[in-house]
Design a protein around this motif. Structure first.
Motif, PDB file in Angstrom:
ATOM      1  N   ARG A  18     -50.626 -49.769 -12.892  1.00  0.00           N
ATOM      2  CA  ARG A  18     -51.353 -48.494 -12.794  1.00  0.00           C
ATOM      3  C   ARG A  18     -52.126 -48.404 -11.476  1.00  0.00           C
ATOM      4  O   ARG A  18     -52.134 -47.369 -10.819  1.00  0.00           O
ATOM      5  CB  ARG A  18     -52.294 -48.349 -13.984  1.00  0.00           C
ATOM      6  CG  ARG A  18     -51.577 -48.052 -15.303  1.00  0.00           C
ATOM      7  CD  ARG A  18     -52.547 -47.560 -16.363  1.00  0.00           C
ATOM      8  NE  ARG A  18     -53.519 -48.586 -16.723  1.00  0.00           N
ATOM      9  CZ  ARG A  18     -53.342 -49.495 -17.669  1.00  0.00           C
ATOM     10  NH1 ARG A  18     -52.202 -49.510 -18.348  1.00  0.00           N
ATOM     11  NH2 ARG A  18     -54.289 -50.377 -17.952  1.00  0.00           N
ATOM     12  N   SER A  19     -52.763 -49.510 -11.093  1.00  0.00           N
ATOM     13  CA  SER A  19     -53.487 -49.510  -9.813  1.00  0.00           C
ATOM     14  C   SER A  19     -52.536 -49.342  -8.636  1.00  0.00           C
ATOM     15  O   SER A  19     -52.857 -48.658  -7.657  1.00  0.00           O
ATOM     16  CB  SER A  19     -54.281 -50.811  -9.664  1.00  0.00           C
ATOM     17  OG  SER A  19     -55.302 -50.894 -10.637  1.00  0.00           O
ATOM     18  N   ALA A  20     -51.351 -49.962  -8.740  1.00  0.00           N
ATOM     19  CA  ALA A  20     -50.366 -49.853  -7.657  1.00  0.00           C
ATOM     20  C   ALA A  20     -49.852 -48.427  -7.520  1.00  0.00           C
ATOM     21  O   ALA A  20     -49.613 -47.943  -6.410  1.00  0.00           O
ATOM     22  CB  ALA A  20     -49.209 -50.822  -7.896  1.00  0.00           C
ATOM     23  N   ILE A  21     -49.657 -47.744  -8.644  1.00  0.00           N
ATOM     24  CA  ILE A  21     -49.215 -46.342  -8.588  1.00  0.00           C
ATOM     25  C   ILE A  21     -50.272 -45.488  -7.889  1.00  0.00           C
ATOM     26  O   ILE A  21     -49.949 -44.656  -7.026  1.00  0.00           O
ATOM     27  CB  ILE A  21     -48.913 -45.810 -10.000  1.00  0.00           C
ATOM     28  CG1 ILE A  21     -47.701 -46.536 -10.591  1.00  0.00           C
ATOM     29  CG2 ILE A  21     -48.660 -44.306  -9.968  1.00  0.00           C
ATOM     30  CD1 ILE A  21     -47.456 -46.225 -12.055  1.00  0.00           C
ATOM     31  N   GLU A  22     -51.535 -45.685  -8.245  1.00  0.00           N
ATOM     32  CA  GLU A  22     -52.606 -44.940  -7.588  1.00  0.00           C
ATOM     33  C   GLU A  22     -52.646 -45.231  -6.091  1.00  0.00           C
ATOM     34  O   GLU A  22     -52.825 -44.314  -5.270  1.00  0.00           O
ATOM     35  CB  GLU A  22     -53.945 -45.291  -8.237  1.00  0.00           C
ATOM     36  CG  GLU A  22     -54.070 -44.806  -9.677  1.00  0.00           C
ATOM     37  CD  GLU A  22     -55.342 -45.302 -10.342  1.00  0.00           C
ATOM     38  OE1 GLU A  22     -56.116 -46.032  -9.672  1.00  0.00           O
ATOM     39  OE2 GLU A  22     -55.574 -44.958 -11.520  1.00  0.00           O
ATOM     40  N   ALA A  23     -52.468 -46.508  -5.725  1.00  0.00           N
ATOM     41  CA  ALA A  23     -52.471 -46.871  -4.304  1.00  0.00           C
ATOM     42  C   ALA A  23     -51.261 -46.281  -3.583  1.00  0.00           C
ATOM     43  O   ALA A  23     -51.361 -45.865  -2.417  1.00  0.00           O
ATOM     44  CB  ALA A  23     -52.495 -48.389  -4.157  1.00  0.00           C
ATOM     45  N   ALA A  24     -50.115 -46.230  -4.278  1.00  0.00           N
ATOM     46  CA  ALA A  24     -48.907 -45.668  -3.669  1.00  0.00           C
ATOM     47  C   ALA A  24     -49.077 -44.175  -3.399  1.00  0.00           C
ATOM     48  O   ALA A  24     -48.679 -43.674  -2.338  1.00  0.00           O
ATOM     49  CB  ALA A  24     -47.709 -45.922  -4.572  1.00  0.00           C
ATOM     50  N   VAL A  25     -49.662 -43.462  -4.363  1.00  0.00           N
ATOM     51  CA  VAL A  25     -49.913 -42.037  -4.159  1.00  0.00           C
ATOM     52  C   VAL A  25     -50.870 -41.835  -2.986  1.00  0.00           C
ATOM     53  O   VAL A  25     -50.657 -40.969  -2.118  1.00  0.00           O
ATOM     54  CB  VAL A  25     -50.475 -41.399  -5.440  1.00  0.00           C
ATOM     55  CG1 VAL A  25     -50.945 -39.972  -5.177  1.00  0.00           C
ATOM     56  CG2 VAL A  25     -49.432 -41.411  -6.548  1.00  0.00           C
ATOM     57  N   ALA A  26     -51.923 -42.657  -2.937  1.00  0.00           N
ATOM     58  CA  ALA A  26     -52.877 -42.550  -1.825  1.00  0.00           C
ATOM     59  C   ALA A  26     -52.195 -42.819  -0.491  1.00  0.00           C
ATOM     60  O   ALA A  26     -52.499 -42.172   0.523  1.00  0.00           O
ATOM     61  CB  ALA A  26     -54.038 -43.524  -2.035  1.00  0.00           C
ATOM     62  N   SER A  27     -51.248 -43.777  -0.474  1.00  0.00           N
ATOM     63  CA  SER A  27     -50.551 -44.098   0.779  1.00  0.00           C
ATOM     64  C   SER A  27     -49.711 -42.930   1.273  1.00  0.00           C
ATOM     65  O   SER A  27     -49.570 -42.714   2.482  1.00  0.00           O
ATOM     66  CB  SER A  27     -49.678 -45.345   0.599  1.00  0.00           C
ATOM     67  OG  SER A  27     -48.469 -45.064  -0.091  1.00  0.00           O
ATOM     68  N   LEU A  28     -49.139 -42.137   0.344  1.00  0.00           N
ATOM     69  CA  LEU A  28     -48.357 -40.966   0.743  1.00  0.00           C
ATOM     70  C   LEU A  28     -49.259 -39.891   1.345  1.00  0.00           C
ATOM     71  O   LEU A  28     -48.899 -39.253   2.341  1.00  0.00           O
ATOM     72  CB  LEU A  28     -47.597 -40.413  -0.462  1.00  0.00           C
ATOM     73  CG  LEU A  28     -46.466 -41.296  -0.993  1.00  0.00           C
ATOM     74  CD1 LEU A  28     -45.947 -40.755  -2.312  1.00  0.00           C
ATOM     75  CD2 LEU A  28     -45.327 -41.410   0.016  1.00  0.00           C
ATOM     76  N   HIS A  29     -50.434 -39.693   0.758  1.00  0.00           N
ATOM     77  CA  HIS A  29     -51.383 -38.732   1.329  1.00  0.00           C
ATOM     78  C   HIS A  29     -51.850 -39.195   2.714  1.00  0.00           C
ATOM     79  O   HIS A  29     -51.997 -38.376   3.640  1.00  0.00           O
ATOM     80  CB  HIS A  29     -52.579 -38.555   0.400  1.00  0.00           C
ATOM     81  CG  HIS A  29     -52.294 -37.732  -0.805  1.00  0.00           C
ATOM     82  ND1 HIS A  29     -52.057 -36.377  -0.753  1.00  0.00           N
ATOM     83  CD2 HIS A  29     -52.196 -38.070  -2.123  1.00  0.00           C
ATOM     84  CE1 HIS A  29     -51.825 -35.904  -1.969  1.00  0.00           C
ATOM     85  NE2 HIS A  29     -51.908 -36.914  -2.814  1.00  0.00           N
ATOM     86  N   THR A  30     -52.058 -40.494   2.868  1.00  0.00           N
ATOM     87  CA  THR A  30     -52.473 -41.026   4.171  1.00  0.00           C
ATOM     88  C   THR A  30     -51.376 -40.819   5.208  1.00  0.00           C
ATOM     89  O   THR A  30     -51.644 -40.420   6.354  1.00  0.00           O
ATOM     90  CB  THR A  30     -52.821 -42.517   4.057  1.00  0.00           C
ATOM     91  OG1 THR A  30     -53.927 -42.672   3.162  1.00  0.00           O
ATOM     92  CG2 THR A  30     -53.179 -43.100   5.411  1.00  0.00           C
ATOM     93  N   ALA A  31     -50.124 -41.094   4.818  1.00  0.00           N
ATOM     94  CA  ALA A  31     -49.011 -40.895   5.751  1.00  0.00           C
ATOM     95  C   ALA A  31     -48.929 -39.444   6.197  1.00  0.00           C
ATOM     96  O   ALA A  31     -48.683 -39.151   7.376  1.00  0.00           O
ATOM     97  CB  ALA A  31     -47.700 -41.330   5.100  1.00  0.00           C
ATOM     98  N   ASP A  32     -49.152 -38.517   5.269  1.00  0.00           N
ATOM     99  CA  ASP A  32     -49.130 -37.095   5.621  1.00  0.00           C
ATOM    100  C   ASP A  32     -50.239 -36.771   6.614  1.00  0.00           C
ATOM    101  O   ASP A  32     -50.030 -36.053   7.601  1.00  0.00           O
ATOM    102  CB  ASP A  32     -49.282 -36.258   4.354  1.00  0.00           C
ATOM    103  CG  ASP A  32     -49.163 -34.764   4.623  1.00  0.00           C
ATOM    104  OD1 ASP A  32     -48.250 -34.376   5.370  1.00  0.00           O
ATOM    105  OD2 ASP A  32     -49.985 -34.005   4.096  1.00  0.00           O
ATOM    106  N   ALA A  33     -51.432 -37.309   6.364  1.00  0.00           N
ATOM    107  CA  ALA A  33     -52.564 -37.028   7.253  1.00  0.00           C
ATOM    108  C   ALA A  33     -52.366 -37.620   8.639  1.00  0.00           C
ATOM    109  O   ALA A  33     -52.747 -37.016   9.649  1.00  0.00           O
ATOM    110  CB  ALA A  33     -53.849 -37.572   6.635  1.00  0.00           C
ATOM    111  N   VAL A  34     -51.756 -38.795   8.713  1.00  0.00           N
ATOM    112  CA  VAL A  34     -51.582 -39.490   9.999  1.00  0.00           C
ATOM    113  C   VAL A  34     -50.424 -38.908  10.805  1.00  0.00           C
ATOM    114  O   VAL A  34     -50.525 -38.731  12.024  1.00  0.00           O
ATOM    115  CB  VAL A  34     -51.379 -40.998   9.768  1.00  0.00           C
ATOM    116  CG1 VAL A  34     -50.955 -41.706  11.061  1.00  0.00           C
ATOM    117  CG2 VAL A  34     -52.655 -41.630   9.217  1.00  0.00           C
ATOM    118  N   PHE A  35     -49.314 -38.574  10.124  1.00  0.00           N
ATOM    119  CA  PHE A  35     -48.073 -38.256  10.841  1.00  0.00           C
ATOM    120  C   PHE A  35     -47.711 -36.772  10.850  1.00  0.00           C
ATOM    121  O   PHE A  35     -46.704 -36.399  11.455  1.00  0.00           O
ATOM    122  CB  PHE A  35     -46.904 -39.039  10.243  1.00  0.00           C
ATOM    123  CG  PHE A  35     -46.969 -40.513  10.504  1.00  0.00           C
ATOM    124  CD1 PHE A  35     -46.597 -41.033  11.733  1.00  0.00           C
ATOM    125  CD2 PHE A  35     -47.415 -41.379   9.527  1.00  0.00           C
ATOM    126  CE1 PHE A  35     -46.654 -42.387  11.983  1.00  0.00           C
ATOM    127  CE2 PHE A  35     -47.478 -42.744   9.765  1.00  0.00           C
ATOM    128  CZ  PHE A  35     -47.103 -43.257  10.996  1.00  0.00           C
TER     129      PHE A  35
END
Length: 246
Positions: A18-35
């Motif tokens: 469950r924590s990994a899923i939350e971190a994975a979703v956060a990583s996608l939002h970060t990628a969108d913000a960065v790239f």
């Protein structure tokens, strides 16, 4: 990234997953913000305008640009993140971000992981013990129909480049124009979605050269729907096809 993401996770639950899923979703939002090429304040936009240098950007930016250079070299320039002096790695970065998210969840203990970003899919493990994942490839000229179905387990990435959703948005980097004899869609299968995404972009840009190039790539398969509704596939495609030809 202007598209929909979905997760299909096979596991017994547990806090780590469950924590990994939350971190994975956060990583996608970060990628969108960065790239994002649409956000003027993204690190990519600022780097392209010369307002920051690479050393002041997140380490992910250097990694993605390194992968883009690798893709440029492997495709003999048919994949390019720097066409006409610009900077646009979006032909690879979505696949890279989806693959990273999927691996985060798999490494937390999920038995099977499917992360789908706008039709580009990273699959890891199995949906059920002893069962492969099955992925339908949408027909670009017949909305609501499938052109074919592929299957695989362990590590399988599926990426498609074509005209169905956004028109012809991939240009021949050598001419700056739409590819000559472009297919309606080209789907590439590999182990890594970062690779499959880049190879699909390059293969679409290649036009009729794509089939021969994909055939020469180890561990890569391809399937295309041509502009007139015909199809072609790489010589080893039947190994991943769930539709057996007689």
């Amino acid at each position: 990234m202007g598209t929909v993401f979905s997760f299909d996770i096979a596991c017994d639950g547990g806090p780590r997953v469950r924590s990994a899923i939350e971190a994975a979703v956060a990583s996608l939002h970060t990628a969108d913000a960065v790239f994002s090429t649409y956000r003027p304040d993204s690190q990519l936009s600022r780097l392209a305008r010369g307002e920051v240098d690479l050393a002041r950007c997140d380490a992910d930016v250097a990694e993605v640009l390194r992968l883009c250079e690798r893709a440029r070299e492997r495709t003999d320039g048919w994949f390019s993140a720097g066409y006409a002096g610009g900077l646009d790695p979006t032909g690879l970065v979505k696949g890279w971000a989806v693959e990273r998210a999927a691996r985060m969840i798999s490494e937390a203990g999920a038995r099977g992981v499917c992360v789908n970003g706008g039709g580009d899919i990273q699959l890891l493990g199995e949906p059920e013990p002893g069962q492969p994942w099955r992925v339908g490839i949408a027909h670009p000229l017949r909305p609501g129909e499938l052109a074919t179905v592929v299957e695989g387990a362990d590590e399988l990435a599926v990426a498609t480049s074509g005209t169905a959703e956004r028109g012809c948005h991939v240009l021949d980097p050598r001419s700056g124009r739409p590819p000559v004899d472009a297919a309606a869609s080209v789907t590439v299968l590999a182990r890594s979605l970062a690779d499959a995404d880049a190879w699909a972009t390059a293969a679409f840009a290649m036009g009729t050269r794509a089939r021969h190039w994909l055939d020469a790539q180890a561990g890569v398969e391809g399937f295309a729907v041509t502009a007139d509704g015909g199809t072609w596939r790489t010589t080893r495609f039947d190994r991943v096809s769930a539709v057996r030809c007689s």
